[in-house]
Design a protein around this motif. Structure first.
Motif, PDB file in Angstrom:
ATOM      1  N   LEU A   1      -5.152   3.656  -4.485  1.00 32.60           N
ATOM      2  CA  LEU A   1      -5.416   2.625  -3.489  1.00 32.60           C
ATOM      3  C   LEU A   1      -6.365   1.560  -4.039  1.00 32.60           C
ATOM      4  O   LEU A   1      -6.270   0.391  -3.677  1.00 32.60           O
ATOM      5  CB  LEU A   1      -5.989   3.236  -2.210  1.00 32.60           C
ATOM      6  CG  LEU A   1      -4.972   3.964  -1.325  1.00 32.60           C
ATOM      7  CD1 LEU A   1      -5.666   4.666  -0.167  1.00 32.60           C
ATOM      8  CD2 LEU A   1      -3.915   3.013  -0.791  1.00 32.60           C
TER       9      LEU A   1
ATOM     10  N   ILE B   1       0.834  -1.198   0.000  1.00 25.51           N
ATOM     11  CA  ILE B   1       0.000   0.000   0.000  1.00 25.51           C
ATOM     12  C   ILE B   1       0.871   1.250   0.000  1.00 25.51           C
ATOM     13  O   ILE B   1       0.630   2.202  -0.756  1.00 25.51           O
ATOM     14  CB  ILE B   1      -0.945  -0.005   1.215  1.00 25.51           C
ATOM     15  CG1 ILE B   1      -1.979  -1.128   1.073  1.00 25.51           C
ATOM     16  CG2 ILE B   1      -1.645   1.344   1.368  1.00 25.51           C
ATOM     17  CD1 ILE B   1      -2.759  -1.408   2.338  1.00 25.51           C
TER      18      ILE B   1
ATOM     19  N   MET C   1      -7.223   3.192   3.617  1.00 25.14           N
ATOM     20  CA  MET C   1      -8.024   4.119   2.836  1.00 25.14           C
ATOM     21  C   MET C   1      -8.651   5.170   3.743  1.00 25.14           C
ATOM     22  O   MET C   1      -8.673   6.370   3.416  1.00 25.14           O
ATOM     23  CB  MET C   1      -9.116   3.360   2.091  1.00 25.14           C
ATOM     24  CG  MET C   1      -9.932   4.196   1.136  1.00 25.14           C
ATOM     25  SD  MET C   1      -9.117   4.479  -0.431  1.00 25.14           S
ATOM     26  CE  MET C   1      -9.360   2.896  -1.249  1.00 25.14           C
TER      27      MET C   1
END
Length: 247
Positions: free
Chosen positions: A38, A22, A165
Motif C-alpha cells: 500500500l 489500491i 490502509m
C-alpha cells in the motif's frame, strides 16, 4: 445545482480510480506484505517520493512497511526523536502537512527532525492518521524530496489511501486468531524487530528503576546522542552491549 453535481461526479471518479489502483496493488499478496504494498501504491498515486506506515502504541511507533529505505529511515528518525509530523498526526487525529522542512514554521515546529530529515533528502512530510474519528491507531507518512503542498485532489487521494490502509490493518490476523500466547500485540509477525525495543525498555526499567515512559525516553536520548536509531540501541541493550547505570 449542475456545477455542484458535476463537482461531485468528478470526485466520485477520483475516488473510484484510486480505489481500483489500491485494489490492484494488493491483489494476490499475503497479509504481511499489504502495508508495504500500500505504501508503493501511495507513491504511484501521489506526487511523493516515499511512504511508510506505522502503528502508534505504548509510546513508540511500530513501523510496518515502507516503500524505500529512505522512507523507512526517516520514519525511524521520528520514532527515535519522539517528535515529527507523524507524532503530531497520531496525537491530534488529523492530517499534518509539513510542506517545507527547509524554512519557516515547519522548521520552528520540529527543528531537530527537520534538520535530520533534510539531511536524508526529505523536504516535506504529509502524515495521515489511521483509524476512526475517535481513535487513531497509526499513521501513513508520505515523503517528498522537494518542498510543496498537496492540492485538494491529492489530499483526498491521500485520505482515501489512509482509509484503505486502516481497513487493511484491521483485517490482518490478530494474536488471538493465530495462537500467539503473548496476546498483547494484535498484529502478528509484522513488528518483530520492534519487540526488541520493548524488551530493551524492560531491561532499562530494571537497570534504572524507572517506568516505561522514562525508559523509552532514556533509550531515545542515548540513540540521538550517538547518532543511532532507537531500534539499533535496543538491539545493543538486548545483546548486553549497552547498559544503563543509575546516576
Amino acid at each position: 445545482m449542475r456545477p455542484k453535481d458535476g463537482h461531485r461526479d468528478e470526485r466520485g471518479r477520483e475516488r473510484t480510480g484510486a480505489a481500483e489502483a489500491i485494489a490492484d496493488g494488493v491483489r494476490g499478496v499475503g497479509p504481511s506484505e499489504i502495508p508495504a504494498r500500500l505504501c508503493d501504491v501511495a507513491v504511484e498515486l501521489l506526487p511523493v517520493t516515499g511512504a511508510s506506515v506505522s502503528l502508534h502504541s505504548d509510546g513508540m511507533p511500530v513501523q510496518l512497511g515502507a516503500s524505500s529505505a529512505q522512507a523507512a529511515y526517516v520514519t525511524e528518525i521520528q520514532a527515535t526523536l519522539g517528535d515529527g509530523p507523524c507524532q503530531s498526526a497520531a496525537q491530534s487525529g488529523v492530517p499534518v502537512l509539513a510542506c517545507d522542512l527547509t524554512a519557516g514554521r515547519d522548521v520552528l515546529r520540529w527543528p531537530v527532525f527537520a534538520q535530520q530529515a533534510t539531511a536524508a533528502g526529505v523536504r516535506a512530510v504529509y502524515s495521515m492518521p489511521l483509524g476512526s474519528d475517535t481513535v487513531c491507531v497509526g499513521t501513513l507518512d508520505l515523503y517528498c524530496d522537494t518542498p510543496g503542498d498537496l492540492n485538494g485532489r491529492d489530499l483526498r487521494t491521500a485520505r482515501l489511501v489512509a482509509a484503505m490502509m486502516t481497513v487493511a490493518l484491521m483485517a490482518l490476523p490478530r494474536a488471538e486468531e493465530t495462537g500467539d500466547p503473548g496476546g498483547e500485540r494484535w498484529l502478528s509477525g509484522l513488528a518483530t524487530d520492534h519487540d526488541q525495543v520493548y524488551q530493551a525498555a524492560g531491561m532499562i526499567m530494571a537497570q534504572l528503576g524507572v517506568g516505561t515512559d522514562e525508559a523509552l525516553a532514556r533509550l531515545r536520548a542515548h540513540a540521538f546522542a550517538g547518532g543511532s536509531t532507537a531500534l539499533d540501541v535496543a538491539r545493543d541493550v538486548v545483546e548486553h552491549r549497552v547498559r544503563f547505570d543509575r546516576d
